[in-house]
Every structure is written in C-alpha cells, then in structure tokens.
Design a protein around this motif. Structure first.
Motif, mmCIF file in Angstrom:
data_model
loop_
_atom_site.group_PDB
_atom_site.id
_atom_site.type_symbol
_atom_site.label_atom_id
_atom_site.label_comp_id
_atom_site.label_asym_id
_atom_site.label_seq_id
_atom_site.Cartn_x
_atom_site.Cartn_y
_atom_site.Cartn_z
ATOM 1 N N LEU A 274 0.850 -1.130 -0.179
ATOM 2 C CA LEU A 274 0.039 -0.172 0.094
ATOM 3 C C LEU A 274 0.896 1.178 -0.116
ATOM 4 O O LEU A 274 2.037 1.445 0.691
ATOM 5 C CB LEU A 274 -0.652 0.057 1.173
ATOM 6 N N PRO A 275 0.306 2.381 -0.781
ATOM 7 C CA PRO A 275 1.118 3.707 -0.569
ATOM 8 C C PRO A 275 0.956 4.017 0.839
ATOM 9 O O PRO A 275 -0.013 3.619 1.606
ATOM 10 C CB PRO A 275 0.472 4.356 -1.722
ATOM 11 N N SER A 276 1.861 5.017 1.252
ATOM 12 C CA SER A 276 1.753 5.533 2.675
ATOM 13 C C SER A 276 0.180 6.309 2.684
ATOM 14 O O SER A 276 -0.029 7.251 1.658
ATOM 15 C CB SER A 276 2.610 6.659 2.912
ATOM 16 N N LEU A 277 -0.428 5.985 3.640
ATOM 17 C CA LEU A 277 -1.807 6.391 3.981
ATOM 18 C C LEU A 277 -1.748 8.084 4.706
ATOM 19 O O LEU A 277 -1.157 8.185 5.543
ATOM 20 C CB LEU A 277 -2.773 5.559 4.539
ATOM 21 N N PRO A 278 -2.656 8.855 4.204
ATOM 22 C CA PRO A 278 -2.662 10.265 4.787
ATOM 23 C C PRO A 278 -3.285 10.026 5.994
ATOM 24 O O PRO A 278 -4.008 9.299 6.487
ATOM 25 C CB PRO A 278 -3.536 10.700 3.725
ATOM 26 N N GLU A 279 -3.040 11.164 6.762
ATOM 27 C CA GLU A 279 -3.655 11.244 8.143
ATOM 28 C C GLU A 279 -5.067 11.042 7.977
ATOM 29 O O GLU A 279 -5.619 11.812 7.301
ATOM 30 C CB GLU A 279 -2.930 12.811 8.628
ATOM 31 N N GLY A 280 -5.730 10.526 9.094
ATOM 32 C CA GLY A 280 -7.219 10.466 8.940
ATOM 33 C C GLY A 280 -7.601 9.223 8.335
ATOM 34 O O GLY A 280 -8.782 9.219 8.099
ATOM 35 N N ALA A 281 -6.606 8.493 7.531
ATOM 36 C CA ALA A 281 -7.254 7.508 6.804
ATOM 37 C C ALA A 281 -7.750 6.251 7.590
ATOM 38 O O ALA A 281 -7.097 6.145 8.563
ATOM 39 C CB ALA A 281 -6.302 7.118 5.587
ATOM 40 N N PRO A 282 -8.420 5.595 6.939
ATOM 41 C CA PRO A 282 -8.974 4.182 7.563
ATOM 42 C C PRO A 282 -7.584 3.327 7.818
ATOM 43 O O PRO A 282 -6.512 3.423 7.054
ATOM 44 C CB PRO A 282 -10.003 3.324 6.639
ATOM 45 N N PRO A 283 -7.555 2.326 8.979
ATOM 46 C CA PRO A 283 -6.539 1.407 9.012
ATOM 47 C C PRO A 283 -6.214 0.867 7.899
ATOM 48 O O PRO A 283 -6.888 0.225 7.176
ATOM 49 C CB PRO A 283 -6.994 0.703 10.201
ATOM 50 N N ALA A 284 -4.911 0.442 7.618
ATOM 51 C CA ALA A 284 -4.335 -0.420 6.829
ATOM 52 C C ALA A 284 -5.244 -1.493 6.305
ATOM 53 O O ALA A 284 -5.542 -1.949 5.279
ATOM 54 C CB ALA A 284 -2.818 -0.661 6.794
ATOM 55 N N ALA A 285 -5.491 -2.414 7.342
ATOM 56 C CA ALA A 285 -6.443 -3.791 7.280
ATOM 57 C C ALA A 285 -7.618 -3.548 6.509
ATOM 58 O O ALA A 285 -7.881 -4.184 5.677
ATOM 59 C CB ALA A 285 -6.516 -4.191 8.631
ATOM 60 N N VAL A 286 -8.217 -2.236 6.965
ATOM 61 C CA VAL A 286 -9.517 -1.800 6.055
ATOM 62 C C VAL A 286 -9.379 -1.541 4.799
ATOM 63 O O VAL A 286 -10.080 -1.835 4.008
ATOM 64 C CB VAL A 286 -10.470 -0.535 7.183
ATOM 65 N N VAL A 287 -8.075 -0.878 4.576
ATOM 66 C CA VAL A 287 -8.062 -0.223 3.229
ATOM 67 C C VAL A 287 -7.630 -1.604 2.287
ATOM 68 O O VAL A 287 -8.090 -1.675 1.231
ATOM 69 C CB VAL A 287 -6.729 0.609 3.142
ATOM 70 N N ARG A 288 -6.740 -2.540 2.939
ATOM 71 C CA ARG A 288 -6.627 -3.901 2.033
ATOM 72 C C ARG A 288 -7.872 -4.681 1.950
ATOM 73 O O ARG A 288 -8.067 -5.216 0.999
ATOM 74 C CB ARG A 288 -5.577 -4.708 3.008
ATOM 75 N N LEU A 289 -8.857 -4.558 2.721
ATOM 76 C CA LEU A 289 -10.091 -5.395 2.602
ATOM 77 C C LEU A 289 -11.034 -4.538 1.652
ATOM 78 O O LEU A 289 -11.415 -5.169 0.489
ATOM 79 C CB LEU A 289 -10.935 -5.554 3.990
ATOM 80 N N LEU A 290 -10.774 -3.298 1.451
ATOM 81 C CA LEU A 290 -11.727 -2.555 0.571
ATOM 82 C C LEU A 290 -11.100 -2.566 -0.910
ATOM 83 O O LEU A 290 -11.543 -2.847 -1.807
ATOM 84 C CB LEU A 290 -11.495 -0.934 0.730
ATOM 85 N N VAL A 291 -9.642 -2.940 -1.003
ATOM 86 C CA VAL A 291 -9.088 -3.077 -2.323
ATOM 87 C C VAL A 291 -9.588 -4.283 -2.807
ATOM 88 O O VAL A 291 -9.529 -4.592 -4.180
ATOM 89 C CB VAL A 291 -7.530 -3.309 -2.058
ATOM 90 N N LEU A 292 -9.951 -5.405 -2.005
ATOM 91 C CA LEU A 292 -10.448 -6.553 -2.596
ATOM 92 C C LEU A 292 -11.983 -6.582 -3.158
ATOM 93 O O LEU A 292 -12.402 -7.377 -3.846
ATOM 94 C CB LEU A 292 -10.446 -7.767 -1.651
ATOM 95 N N VAL A 293 -12.827 -5.800 -2.634
ATOM 96 C CA VAL A 293 -14.165 -5.642 -2.925
ATOM 97 C C VAL A 293 -14.298 -5.491 -4.511
ATOM 98 O O VAL A 293 -15.059 -6.183 -4.999
ATOM 99 C CB VAL A 293 -14.986 -4.678 -2.185
ATOM 100 N N GLN A 294 -13.799 -4.544 -4.994
ATOM 101 C CA GLN A 294 -14.231 -4.091 -6.355
ATOM 102 C C GLN A 294 -13.959 -5.467 -7.281
ATOM 103 O O GLN A 294 -14.669 -5.766 -8.259
ATOM 104 C CB GLN A 294 -13.495 -2.928 -6.635
#
Length: 154
Positions: free
Chosen positions: A31-51
């Motif tokens: 994952l690229p570095s997430l900005p301040e206030g972004a969801p946790p990396a685990a949530v972002v990883r899960l969302l990457v799988l949805v689409q």
C-alpha cells in the motif's frame, strides 16, 4: 461444451475460484503511505479486494450465461466441469498457446528494453509487483475479467 445446468454451475464455481485466487493475491501488493485520518491499513486492504471480487463474479456469470450462445469456450475448465479430462481438452490449445506466448513474450521484452531509456528515473524506483500477483491476478483473473466476461458481453 458445457451443456447441463449442473455443469454450468460447476463451471461458474471453477472459474470464480480461479479468479478469486488472483483477487486474494492483491493483499500482497504494498500500500502507498496512507494520509492522516485514513482508515486503518487492514480496512484499506479489505476494500481493495471488494471491487475486483464483484467484477470477477459478474464476469464469470456473464461468460457462463452467454459464451455457449456465441460458440466461445474455455476447454480446460469446461472439461473439468463436465468430468472429462482437462488434459485431453487442452491438447489442441498447446501449440497455438506456446507459439503465441513466446511471440508475445519476446515482443513485450523488446518493448520494455527499448522504452527503458525514455522513462523518467523515478519509474524504476517503484516497488515491483509480487510474482504471485503477476501470475494469478495478471495471468488468470484478468483473463476471466476481459476475455471470459467483457469480450463475451461485447
């Protein structure tokens, strides 16, 4: 060709599982570095799988419903779904597949080598895509999405 409803359901399951194997490898992509206030990396990883999971499901469904009407086939997967030998089904595909793969591989290698001097230096600094992602997502999932789903629909 898959003829019976149970065979078509098995074909859907086989192709869906193959596509989802590639989708699941996306968790290996850094994952690229997430900005301040972004969801946790685990949530972002899960969302990457949805689409891609939704797209694979739709593509497999489209292919299973429409491919036989257009006389398009997935010989190996259909043989497995029908309980036949997938190896025998793939024999006519071997020579064209190997020749096409070698030609395509040589052309892509040449393009890569010739275009490298034209790219900015920062381009080579990016972290490479993991090998498993390239094989499963790039080699199987994208084929299911584009060839089996989109091309059949078009």
């Amino acid at each position: 060709m898959v003829k019976h409803k149970n065979s078509r359901l098995r074909l859907f399951g086989l192709l869906w599982l193959a596509g989802m194997a590639g989708v699941m490898t996306l968790v290996l992509v850094p994952l690229p570095s997430l900005p301040e206030g972004a969801p946790p990396a685990a949530v972002v990883r899960l969302l990457v799988l949805v689409q891609p999971a939704v797209l694979v499901s739709v593509a497999v469904l489209i292919g299973v419903l429409l491919a036989h009407r257009l006389e398009l086939m997935a010989p190996g997967a259909e043989a497995l779904a029908d309980g036949r030998s997938w190896r025998k089904a793939m024999v006519p595909q071997l020579l064209p597949g190997v020749v096409g793969g070698l030609i395509s591989g040589a052309l892509l290698t040449a393009i890569t080598l010739l275009s490298r001097p034209l790219l900015p230096p920062a381009y080579g600094a990016a972290e490479p895509t993991p090998l498993l992602v390239r094989f499963l997502y790039g080699g199987i999932t994208e084929e299911i999405l584009i060839r089996w789903g989109l091309m059949t629909l078009l």
